[in-house]
Design an enzyme around this catalytic site. Structure first.
Site, PDB file in Angstrom:
ATOM      1  N   CYS A 255      -5.861  -6.857  -5.871  1.00  0.00           N
ATOM      2  CA  CYS A 255      -5.630  -7.925  -4.872  1.00  0.00           C
ATOM      3  C   CYS A 255      -6.999  -8.353  -4.346  1.00  0.00           C
ATOM      4  O   CYS A 255      -7.325  -8.160  -3.177  1.00  0.00           O
ATOM      5  CB  CYS A 255      -4.741  -7.427  -3.740  1.00  0.00           C
ATOM      6  SG  CYS A 255      -3.147  -6.741  -4.264  1.00  0.00           S
ATOM      7  N   ALA A 256      -7.790  -8.932  -5.215  1.00  0.00           N
ATOM      8  CA  ALA A 256      -9.222  -9.086  -4.958  1.00  0.00           C
ATOM      9  C   ALA A 256      -9.547 -10.132  -3.906  1.00  0.00           C
ATOM     10  O   ALA A 256     -10.574 -10.042  -3.239  1.00  0.00           O
ATOM     11  CB  ALA A 256      -9.945  -9.427  -6.260  1.00  0.00           C
ATOM     12  N   ASP A 325      -5.883  -3.533  -2.509  1.00  0.00           N
ATOM     13  CA  ASP A 325      -6.144  -3.921  -1.119  1.00  0.00           C
ATOM     14  C   ASP A 325      -4.979  -4.825  -0.720  1.00  0.00           C
ATOM     15  O   ASP A 325      -5.043  -6.042  -0.836  1.00  0.00           O
ATOM     16  CB  ASP A 325      -7.488  -4.649  -1.032  1.00  0.00           C
ATOM     17  CG  ASP A 325      -7.899  -4.942   0.397  1.00  0.00           C
ATOM     18  OD1 ASP A 325      -7.240  -4.444   1.323  1.00  0.00           O
ATOM     19  OD2 ASP A 325      -8.879  -5.689   0.595  1.00  0.00           O
ATOM     20  N   CYS A 378      -5.603  -3.434   5.996  1.00  0.00           N
ATOM     21  CA  CYS A 378      -6.303  -3.594   7.278  1.00  0.00           C
ATOM     22  C   CYS A 378      -5.259  -3.610   8.398  1.00  0.00           C
ATOM     23  O   CYS A 378      -5.308  -4.425   9.307  1.00  0.00           O
ATOM     24  CB  CYS A 378      -7.170  -4.853   7.296  1.00  0.00           C
ATOM     25  SG  CYS A 378      -6.310  -6.377   6.876  1.00  0.00           S
TER      26      CYS A 378
END
Length: 445
Positions: A255-256, A325, A378
């Site tokens: 998931c760049a 990510d 995050c």
């Protein structure tokens, strides 16, 4: 612009934010995108005026939960005019002590200013004048400046430290830089920035990080233009570090996005091996291409994930490292994105947890026996972090945790482990970073 004209512009900006970001039927665009469009359509607003208008509007966004509580207590709806009026009376340090007379002076009905306060608005101003922003009668949500729906999860995570963490989510986030080891080292980058009038200090945890003691633009510096540095929070750097991507490996950044962690892992690989930046967004991958060129990365390729794509199936079991990510609520970034605490809703959490499940299932198939799957968010919410790992491990017995302490002491000898438990779980209050979670799993050979 006159002070009254600035207030009128701030009210108009708040109306645009309400319509496009926060209303139940809104598209829920990021507030910075709405503000960018707002000022692009009003090029007559100069730089100084733009800053003042923006700051007025962002002050309201940051304190919206508390302002809503005050206005609801008075039985009035939170219109853009009343929100700005309330913020001037309750929340802005430079406005304190000036009282409603100062408010009425800028709501003056002039040609470019806002209409004069009507009788109802004057009653609201009189009721709010002299009151504290954080009222002793407030319930936990507005008192801590947190939406009610996150309180149970954050209370479970932080316990008696919840107030400390909530306060940290209201502070200004630092500006962290990651030094690009393909082009320089941390000491040299710091000297280069200092020569350009940008002092920095080493980040306490990341061996690649530099922190600015005060925020200032860095994208115009030679160090940035030459690819010596990238803007990246210290916690995000640590996720790339824990991936432990080495020279010669095959790595997938599943998931760049704009490739921030791809860049960091390419540096730890010394530009040797192969790293594939994957994403479902073509514009994000196009932005990644520019960053990769500037950083001097030549061992990376990009792949657009699309429905019916057989790329993953053809490469099953072939990667040494797969970083996920994952898309998440972003609760760990609320100090940088205060509008997100208003835009994000409980139904978003349920949808994202399901998406994370699906992504983990697909990405895990890419990992070779003996390779590692790295899952990161995050978010501060256990549903997206620890509970997500519990669910994945229950259905994927071929993976086992790699304990944080073992990884950390090998990669950062002499630096204290930042948290207890098997996973890295960072927060603004405890670690001074954004809120991040990172779990490293190994596929059993």
């Amino acid at each position: 612009m006159t002070p009254s004209a600035r207030i009128a512009a701030a009210i108009s900006l708040l109306a645009a934010l309400e319509e496009q970001c926060f209303a139940p039927a809104a598209r829920r665009r990021p507030a910075d995108a709405v503000a960018s469009d707002f000022f692009r359509a009003r090029r007559f607003i100069g730089g100084g005026d733009r800053r003042e208008v923006s700051e007025r509007a962002w002050d309201v966004v940051r304190q919206r939960l508390r302002l809503d509580w005050h206005l609801a207590r008075l039985g009035v709806a939170p219109t853009p005019r009343l929100l700005l009026l309330a913020q001037m009376l309750l929340g802005r340090a430079e406005d304190h002590g000036r009282g409603r007379q100062a408010v009425e002076a800028v709501f003056d009905g002039s040609h470019y200013g806002p209409a004069a306060l009507d009788a109802g608005e004057r009653r609201v101003a009189a009721a709010l004048d002299g009151r504290p922003l954080i009222d002793p009668a407030m319930p936990d949500g507005p008192r801590l400046n947190l939406p009610d729906w996150v309180l149970p999860a954050l209370s479970a995570r932080f316990g008696p430290r919840l107030a400390e963490e909530a306060a940290a989510l209201e502070t200004e986030a630092p500006l962290d830089l990651r030094v690009n080891l393909l082009k320089t080292d941390r000491a040299t980058a710091a000297r280069t920035l200092a020569a350009e009038g940008v002092p920095t200090e080493p980040t306490p945890l990341s061996p690649w990080g530099l922190r600015l003691p005060s925020r200032r633009p860095v994208t115009g510096t030679a160090a940035y233009r030459e690819g010596m540095i990238e803007v990246q929070d210290e916690g995000s750097q640590l996720i790339a570090l824990l991936a432990e991507a080495g020279p010669g490996m095959r790595v997938a950044d599943y998931c760049a996005g704009a490739a921030g962690k791809t860049l960091a892992m390419a540096a730890t690989m010394g530009n040797r091996g192969r790293i594939t930046a994957c994403d479902t967004s073509a514009p994000r991958l196009e932005g990644a291409a520019k960053r990769l060129r500037r950083a001097g990365v030549d061992n990376a390729e990009r792949h657009l994930l699309a429905p019916g794509d057989r790329w993953a199936k053809r490469r099953a079991g072939s990667f040494d490292r797969v970083l996920v990510d994952a898309p998440c609520t972003g609760t760990g970034t609320w100090r940088r994105n205060p509008d997100a605490r208003l835009r994000t809703r409980p139904e978003d959490l349920a949808e994202l947890v399901a998406v994370q499940d699906e992504i983990l299932a697909r990405a895990s198939e890419l990992v070779r026996p003996g390779g590692r799957l790295v899952y990161a968010t995050c978010s501060l919410l256990p549903q997206e972090n620890e509970e997500q790992m519990d669910r994945f491990l229950a259905r994927a017995p071929g993976f086992v945790p790699v304990p944080l302490e073992r990884l950390w002491t090998a990669l950062l000898p002499g630096v204290g482990v930042p948290c207890a438990g098997p996973w890295m779980s960072l927060s603004p209050g405890a670690n001074g970073t954004d809120g991040f979670f990172c779990a490293v799993l190994e596929r059993v050979p």
